[in-house]
Design a protein around this motif. Sequence first.
Motif, short mmCIF file in Angstrom:
data_model
loop_
_atom_site.label_atom_id
_atom_site.label_comp_id
_atom_site.label_asym_id
_atom_site.label_seq_id
_atom_site.Cartn_x
_atom_site.Cartn_y
_atom_site.Cartn_z
N TYR A 342 7.97 10.26 -9.75
CA TYR A 342 7.50 8.89 -9.56
C TYR A 342 6.46 8.89 -8.45
CZ TYR A 342 10.60 8.99 -5.51
OH TYR A 342 11.20 9.33 -4.31
N THR A 343 5.75 7.77 -8.32
CA THR A 343 4.72 7.62 -7.30
C THR A 343 4.93 6.30 -6.58
OG1 THR A 343 3.12 8.95 -8.53
CG2 THR A 343 2.22 7.41 -6.91
N ILE A 344 4.67 6.28 -5.29
CA ILE A 344 4.78 5.06 -4.48
C ILE A 344 3.41 4.68 -3.96
CG2 ILE A 344 5.68 4.07 -2.34
CD1 ILE A 344 8.22 5.61 -2.74
N ARG A 345 3.08 3.38 -4.10
CA ARG A 345 1.85 2.84 -3.53
C ARG A 345 2.21 1.93 -2.37
NH1 ARG A 345 -0.57 -0.26 -7.70
NH2 ARG A 345 0.45 -2.11 -6.82
N PRO A 346 1.98 2.36 -1.12
CA PRO A 346 2.23 1.49 0.03
C PRO A 346 1.20 0.36 0.06
CG PRO A 346 2.08 3.82 0.68
CD PRO A 346 1.54 3.71 -0.70
N GLY A 347 1.56 -0.75 0.66
CA GLY A 347 0.64 -1.87 0.75
C GLY A 347 1.06 -2.83 1.84
N GLY A 348 0.26 -3.91 2.02
CA GLY A 348 0.57 -4.92 3.02
C GLY A 348 0.66 -4.36 4.42
N TYR A 349 -0.31 -3.55 4.81
CA TYR A 349 -0.23 -2.85 6.10
C TYR A 349 -0.28 -3.82 7.27
CZ TYR A 349 -1.12 1.41 3.43
OH TYR A 349 -1.03 2.45 2.53
N ASP A 350 0.50 -3.49 8.32
CA ASP A 350 0.46 -4.31 9.53
C ASP A 350 -0.70 -3.82 10.41
OD1 ASP A 350 1.31 -2.00 10.85
OD2 ASP A 350 3.40 -2.64 10.96
N THR A 351 -0.83 -4.42 11.58
CA THR A 351 -1.96 -4.12 12.45
C THR A 351 -1.91 -2.69 13.01
OG1 THR A 351 -0.76 -5.09 14.32
CG2 THR A 351 -2.29 -6.52 13.11
N THR A 352 -0.74 -2.06 12.96
CA THR A 352 -0.63 -0.70 13.48
C THR A 352 -0.77 0.34 12.38
OG1 THR A 352 1.79 -0.72 13.25
CG2 THR A 352 0.87 -1.46 15.35
N GLY A 353 -0.99 -0.11 11.13
CA GLY A 353 -1.22 0.83 10.05
C GLY A 353 0.00 1.19 9.23
N TYR A 354 1.16 0.57 9.51
CA TYR A 354 2.36 0.84 8.73
C TYR A 354 2.44 -0.11 7.54
CZ TYR A 354 4.40 3.89 12.32
OH TYR A 354 4.65 4.90 13.20
N PRO A 355 2.92 0.36 6.37
CA PRO A 355 3.05 -0.52 5.21
C PRO A 355 4.26 -1.43 5.35
CG PRO A 355 3.90 1.65 4.68
CD PRO A 355 3.31 1.75 6.06
N LEU A 356 4.16 -2.62 4.77
CA LEU A 356 5.28 -3.57 4.75
C LEU A 356 5.86 -3.72 3.35
CD1 LEU A 356 3.83 -6.34 7.10
CD2 LEU A 356 5.49 -4.55 7.67
N THR A 357 5.14 -3.22 2.34
CA THR A 357 5.64 -3.27 0.97
C THR A 357 5.43 -1.91 0.30
OG1 THR A 357 3.53 -4.05 0.06
CG2 THR A 357 5.13 -5.73 0.73
N LEU A 358 6.31 -1.60 -0.65
CA LEU A 358 6.21 -0.38 -1.43
C LEU A 358 6.28 -0.75 -2.90
CD1 LEU A 358 8.78 1.89 0.49
CD2 LEU A 358 6.32 1.69 0.91
N THR A 359 5.45 -0.13 -3.73
CA THR A 359 5.47 -0.36 -5.17
C THR A 359 5.69 0.97 -5.87
OG1 THR A 359 3.95 -2.24 -4.98
CG2 THR A 359 4.20 -1.23 -7.15
N GLY A 360 6.73 1.04 -6.69
CA GLY A 360 7.01 2.24 -7.45
C GLY A 360 6.27 2.23 -8.77
N LEU A 361 5.69 3.37 -9.15
CA LEU A 361 4.87 3.48 -10.36
C LEU A 361 5.32 4.67 -11.19
CD1 LEU A 361 1.40 3.09 -8.59
CD2 LEU A 361 2.66 1.27 -9.77
N ASP A 362 5.22 4.53 -12.53
CA ASP A 362 5.45 5.68 -13.38
C ASP A 362 4.14 6.46 -13.53
OD1 ASP A 362 3.86 4.38 -15.28
OD2 ASP A 362 5.57 3.74 -16.51
N ASP A 363 4.15 7.53 -14.32
CA ASP A 363 2.97 8.39 -14.39
C ASP A 363 1.75 7.72 -15.00
OD1 ASP A 363 4.32 10.41 -13.18
OD2 ASP A 363 4.61 11.63 -14.98
N ASP A 364 1.97 6.63 -15.79
CA ASP A 364 0.84 5.91 -16.37
C ASP A 364 0.34 4.78 -15.48
OD1 ASP A 364 0.70 7.44 -18.69
OD2 ASP A 364 2.26 6.27 -19.67
N GLY A 365 0.94 4.64 -14.30
CA GLY A 365 0.52 3.60 -13.37
C GLY A 365 1.22 2.28 -13.56
#
Length: 540
Positions: A342-365
């Motif tokens: 599986y693949t994870i797309r981090p998002g919603g980064y805070d001001t220090t560069g850490y993600p606040l949300t994670l989205t799990g994706l299959d191989d087709d996106g």
Amino acid sequence: MLIEAVVSAPARRRTHRVRVLVGIIMLAVLTGGGTTALALAGGALFKPAQPASSSTPAPAVPTATTTAVPIAPTSVPSPTPAVATLPIAPHDVTSAPSGASWSIQLPGSSESCVQHTSYSIADGYALFQAGPKEASGDELSPGVGPDPCDMSDDGVTLTLVDTATGSQVWSRSWSWNGFANRYAGVVPVILGTSGRILVRTVGPELPSEVLDLVSGSTVGSLALDTGESIRSAQAVAGDSGEVIATIETLDSSLNTAGPSRVARFDPRDASHPVWSTVVDGSEIGAQVVTNGFSYTSLHYSPTWQTAPPPGQTPYVNPLLNLSTGEISSRPEALYYDFFTGYTIRPGGYDTTGYPLTLTGLDDDGNQIWTRSVPAASSVVEVTTPLVRPGSSDQIGVVGGSDRVGDGQFLVVSPDSVTLVDGLTNDTIWTTGLTGCALDHKPYSFFDALRTEGATLIVTATPGRACRFDATTGAVLASLPPSYWPRTGTVATYDLRDGTGTATNMQTGATEWSVPSDADAWFFAGGYLVAQTGNTIVGLG
């Protein structure tokens, strides 16, 4: 061109657990391995693609290419050595070594400034690289410094070794003048299960060759158009022997000038790519894909007719469809964690560069789940001791091995650790860090390893390691501070201050300890070896 030169189960009997683990990994890992393996499938994110913003260059269009000229397969005189189609399991050393089981002196310069790297090819086979030299400013002047290098004679030697017996299969060398080619180097790419290796020699007028894995002989040469240079290359999974490469145009002073392109081709016949896509920019790069994901993120500096529009960053970050070469613009830069299965797309980064949300994706996106994480959290794949065929282990450097994941990941926050199923997003457990020696600091790097039995070891960059019950999350007795020891299926192997120690990962007890004057210990082709300069010895 020069930049690139400078990649939970209950306890079972050991043999049964490894067999089960390999079976699971077969379903999740790309067969064929490679230094970085790519599986090419459909790309759901490209249906439809988001339109480009007015301040972003128009999406690039794949260049029409002719049908690739058929290439006769390389004859292989022996079924071994061959790149493994399954992950490589380490062989634990259950008792203290009484001496070297074998010893081999690698060809090449023995100067202390020579860099060393190894690549695990299969169980019992590893490719060792000696060189180029790592020269400081003083070493560029002969006779200057406490241990000056002779930079007039630089080069690289590749040697394929049977690490079960210590016998040399073959060896090849390339040399050049280090003063004239200070940043030259060699980047071997294991071309999936094709039985070939791309030896990409990076530097002005230096060769790039394709070698036969069995004999080491040259079976082709990588030839690009005049003024072009490969910036990065990653192998396509399977037996095609192809790569996906980012290619830059250089001016007369060897500076990147644009346009650039990304292409998929057999390195023996780069003039007939499967696809090739041109981008109007320079400094092109692609995020390395290590699982079956069907696309990746690009980045490049666009060629603006005038200064970049207000608020426009000097780089653009489109997506690349690995099946077709189609490039699709996106309003924001995307980064991916390519985990096993599986693949994870981090998002919603805070001001220090850490993600606040994670989205799990299959191989087709396709999105399979999403979750929020606490502030300042790091996302860490839980890995096994098994490594992908073709993976590199930088001798003496932190981390290195491209270990295979077990389908789970950790969310490490400043005050807790959460174990999550990567396919379902189910939280398995959350535990506090009371009694755990982890130092969670800004931009800390973490490593997570599931061991034989039901123990999970989490290590932080300062060398702190915590042990957790992998089923309940209970904090167990911590391991001694360690600088990323090499891991078997039941023990870690740490070399420090002249002493090599094997530590049981399930109990934390010392299994054995011996004196060693080696520079590094590591697994090569599944076998534990010690390296001192150009000398490699077997430890068991």
